[in-house]
Each structure stands twice: as C-alpha cells, then as structure tokens.
Design an enzyme around this catalytic site. Structure first.
Site, mmCIF file in Angstrom:
data_model
loop_
_atom_site.group_PDB
_atom_site.id
_atom_site.type_symbol
_atom_site.label_atom_id
_atom_site.label_comp_id
_atom_site.label_asym_id
_atom_site.label_seq_id
_atom_site.Cartn_x
_atom_site.Cartn_y
_atom_site.Cartn_z
ATOM 1 N N THR A 87 24.200 5.522 49.302
ATOM 2 C CA THR A 87 22.808 5.105 49.415
ATOM 3 C C THR A 87 21.998 6.294 48.853
ATOM 4 O O THR A 87 22.430 7.508 48.937
ATOM 5 C CB THR A 87 22.521 4.812 50.823
ATOM 6 N N SER A 103 19.217 10.011 58.596
ATOM 7 C CA SER A 103 19.457 9.395 59.837
ATOM 8 C C SER A 103 20.933 9.632 60.058
ATOM 9 O O SER A 103 21.268 10.134 59.134
ATOM 10 C CB SER A 103 19.145 8.098 59.860
ATOM 11 N N TYR A 120 23.217 7.206 60.126
ATOM 12 C CA TYR A 120 24.030 6.327 59.259
ATOM 13 C C TYR A 120 23.825 7.082 57.718
ATOM 14 O O TYR A 120 25.039 7.124 57.404
ATOM 15 C CB TYR A 120 23.109 5.273 59.089
ATOM 16 N N HIS A 121 22.882 7.500 57.343
ATOM 17 C CA HIS A 121 22.875 8.010 56.046
ATOM 18 C C HIS A 121 23.603 9.323 55.760
ATOM 19 O O HIS A 121 24.321 9.486 54.872
ATOM 20 C CB HIS A 121 21.398 8.254 55.647
ATOM 21 N N LYS A 143 27.153 8.557 55.307
ATOM 22 C CA LYS A 143 27.530 8.265 53.733
ATOM 23 C C LYS A 143 27.634 9.452 52.877
ATOM 24 O O LYS A 143 28.495 9.677 52.004
ATOM 25 C CB LYS A 143 26.260 7.535 53.275
#
Ligand SMILES: NC(=O)c1ccc[n+]([C@@H]2O[C@H](COP(=O)([O-])OP(=O)(O)OC[C@H]3O[C@@H](n4cnc5c(N)ncnc54)[C@H](O)[C@@H]3O)[C@@H](O)[C@H]2O)c1
Length: 377
Positions: free
Chosen positions: A139, A174, A176-177, A180
């Site tokens: 991302t 975040s 989530y990021h 990644k």
C-alpha cells in the site's frame, strides 16, 4: 490468495477470462469480521463457490475454489504442491486500518494474519514452485506522508561520501499499514537471500464496481463496503451522497492520497504478471493514477451529486485518526505507465456511474454504519 475480496474476485474473473488456469483461496475472514463489527457489504454477495458457478454459467470459464486459511501453512502448501502456479497474486490480508486499531484482539489478529499469510506464500513458493512470481499487494500507506518526494520503493542515500540504495524509509499511520511494511521487509529478506522473484505493488485506495466480467450478472458485483471499518473514503462519500447524509471529511481534509479505478488495479496486476520480476529482484511499483485531497474528493462527489439532484452537503468532523491533515505529497508512479498502463480517471461520468449503481441499493444503506467508531488515540 484472497479471491473472495473486493479486488480478488474481479481479478479471478479477469484472469479466467484471459484463458489462464485460475485457483482462488480464501477463508472468508473479511465476511466474518464484517459480520462481527456490523460492517456488512451493501450487496449480499454469493459465497465463492456460488460466484464461481454463476461466472462459469455466464462465461464458460472455470475458477477453482479453495476455502482455506492462508495463515495455515499446511493449507497453503497443499495448494502450491498440487497447483504449482506460475504466478501468485497475494491479496489475502486483513486490510482495514480502523479494525487494526480497534483493540488488542483486532490488532493481534491483523498482525498474525497478515505476516503469517505472507510468510507462508514465501515458503510455499520456495518449497513447491521456486520459479513462481509473487505479486504482492502493498500500500502507498507504507510510505506515510514524508516531507520529501516518495520514490518507487527505493532511495539512494549518500552518507559520509559513500552511497547505498535502501528500501525507501517507511512511516505507516496504522497497525494495518505497518504489517504491510513488515511484509515488504520479509519479502526483501527472502528475495536477496533465496532469489525469489517478487513484485510489491504499493497501491492507493481503489474505487469502482464495474468490470466487463462483473457486469455480466448483478450477482458478480465486487463487495462494496461503505462503513467506517471497511469502506474507503470514496465509498463512504458515495453512499452518503446517495443516502442524503452529509459527506464526513475527517479534520481539515487536506490529506492527499493516490487513487485508482478497479479497472486499473486489474490492468496493473496483469502488467506485473506479463512482465515478471527477475529472480532475486524485489520490484516495487507505486500503483495509483491520480492524487486528490479529501476536500477535493468531497467537492467532486458534491458537484456530480448536485447535478444529479442529490443536494449533497459536506461536513468536517473530528478526525478519529492520528494523521497530518495538511502536508507535502509528491509520489512518483512512472513504472506501471512505462509498462503500458492506460489509466481510467475519476471523471464526472465515472462518479455519476458509481452514484447511479449505488442508488439502486439506496434502501439498504444504514447511516449508523458510517460515522467513525474507532479512534487512534
Ligand atoms: N482496496 C483497496 O483500496 C486497497 C488499497 C491498497 C492495498 N490493498 C490491498 O489489496 C489486498 C486486497 O484488498 P481488498 O480491498 O480486496 O480487501 P478484501 O478484504 O475485500 O479482500 C481480502 C480477502 O482476503 C481474504 N483473507 C484475508 N486473510 C486471509 C487468510 N488468512 N486466508 C485466506 N483468505 C484471507 C479475506 O477474506 C478477503 O476476501 C489487501 O492486501 C489490501 O491490503 C487494497
């Protein structure tokens, strides 16, 4: 991997339509989290075997479905041992930033699921299909919003008279990021140590519901989430405009991100697949076509919505996230264009098309699902 998802399902149909032999694997994690958090999609999408059967009836093309957990190595390895794919597109992650920030359990699930799924893809390739090209969805959020230009994956650093190329410094906003970012580091380690071939696509938020394959039958539509957990800002604004609720801009609305149409995600993964990374190469491509601030996006949806008689209002609300609301943002993204990407831009016609499609489901929009329920700190 993640073939039941918003991107996975249209990707599976696209590759099947092109004549490839396609296997999809999904454990319905998104559907389960959506149910648990009251974030169900706007349309009730048939399950994977049912979707595959509908698609086959429409197109004559088959998609082989495996219901299984990519974070379970035995399940993943079994698929690779039997199928021995030439390429794997790895979408199977928990992709909601708000969910990852909700509480300890949600954070741990996100961390375990995403890292284990990526680690298992790496090992399944090493053990069962060592020439397989891994196309991994990263991302743009990995980079954060640095005060210097964002390059495509790498940065040449000169330090005390010597030079070296490193992964571009990443400062995600975040958990989530951050998973990644950790995925990319894992991939880079295995690429440079074991010679894997990997393309990491740093993608911006995707919008759109229409692809030639999905348009063959209303039941083939990708999942559309408009809630605060799974809905992207574009989807929230579209649903709000249709439902007659003010568009909720988080904070000042100067947050800039790179967006792309679902049709262009399909083009990008196809381009990546038809131009495989070399063995021992981690190729990183920034995958978006247009930059907008949240304010510009709200203005666009308002302008088009007003033209359609929707009388759209825009409201600034307290930002639930910890993020810069005004910042420098200049991200390079020439790699995919050089490979042949022909962008589908977010024209007024494209916005009108999405509003018209969602308007068919207006009665199903639940306003209570849209306001932010998760605060970063
Ligand atoms: N949609 C976007 O705007 C966007 C932008 C940037 C990056 N991405 C990335 O692209 C990928 C796909 O995103 P999406 O929008 O389609 O999300 P999605 O949640 O709709 O799809 C992901 C799919 O993976 C499945 N999955 C998750 N963990 C799994 C596991 N352990 N085993 C099997 N299946 C599993 C889920 O059930 C879901 O169907 C994600 O990795 C996401 O981070 C998406």
């Amino acid at each position: 991997m993640g073939g039941d998802g918003y991107l996975g399902w249209p990707t599976a149909m696209r590759f099947a339509a092109r004549g490839h032999t396609v296997w999809v694997m999904d454990n319905y994690l998104r559907r389960q989290i959506a149910l648990e958090t009251g974030s169900e999609a706007l349309t009730s999408n048939p399950n994977l075997p049912a979707r595959a059967a509908i698609y086959q009836a429409q197109s004559g093309k088959s998609i082989h479905v495996v219901i299984g957990d990519c974070a379970d190595y035995r399940a993943m390895a079994g698929v690779f041992a039997e199928f021995k794919p030439e390429a794997v597109i790895h979408y199977a992650e928990q992709p909601s930033a708000p969910f990852s920030m909700m509480n300890f359990g949600a954070a741990r699930l996100t961390l375990n699921n995403n890292l284990n799924a990526t680690f298992n893809v790496i090992y399944a390739v090493l053990e069962h299909a060592p020439d397989c090209h891994i196309i991994k969805l990263g991302t743009m959020g990995e980079y954060g919003v640095p005060n210097i230009d964002i390059e495509e994956g790498w940065l040449e650093v000169e330090h005390k008279g010597r030079k070296e190329k490193f992964l571009y410094p990443r400062q995600a906003g975040s958990l989530y990021h951050t998973t990644k970012v950790l995925d990319t580091d894992l991939l880079w380690f295995y690429v440079r140590t074991f010679g894997l071939r990997v393309t990491d696509l740093m993608q911006g938020p995707v919008y759109g519901l229409s692809t030639p394959e999905a348009d063959m039958d209303e039941r083939l539509i990708p999942n559309f989430h408009y809630d605060d957990i799974f809905g992207t800002v574009v989807n929230r604004f579209l649903a709000q405009a249709v439902a007659g609720i003010p568009l909720t801009v988080y904070g000042k609305g100067g947050q800039t991100r790179g967006y792309l149409n679902l049709l262009d995600t399909l083009q990008c993964v196809e381009l990546a697949m038809s131009h495989p990374a070399d063995k021992g190469q981690l190729r990183i491509l920034n995958q978006f076509t247009q930059l907008f601030t949240v304010n510009e996006l709200a203005e666009k949806v308002k302008r088009v919505g007003d033209h359609m008689g929707l009388n759209v209002k825009v409201e600034h609300i307290k930002n639930p996230r910890k993020e810069k609301e005004e910042h420098y943002y200049n991200a390079h993204h020439s790699g995919l264009k050089e490979m042949g990407l022909k962008p589908h831009l977010m024209t007024d016609e494209a916005v009108a098309g999405m509003l018209g499609r969602i308007a068919k489901y207006k009665d199903k929009i639940d306003a209570a699902k849209i306001m932010p329920r998760v605060r970063w700190a």
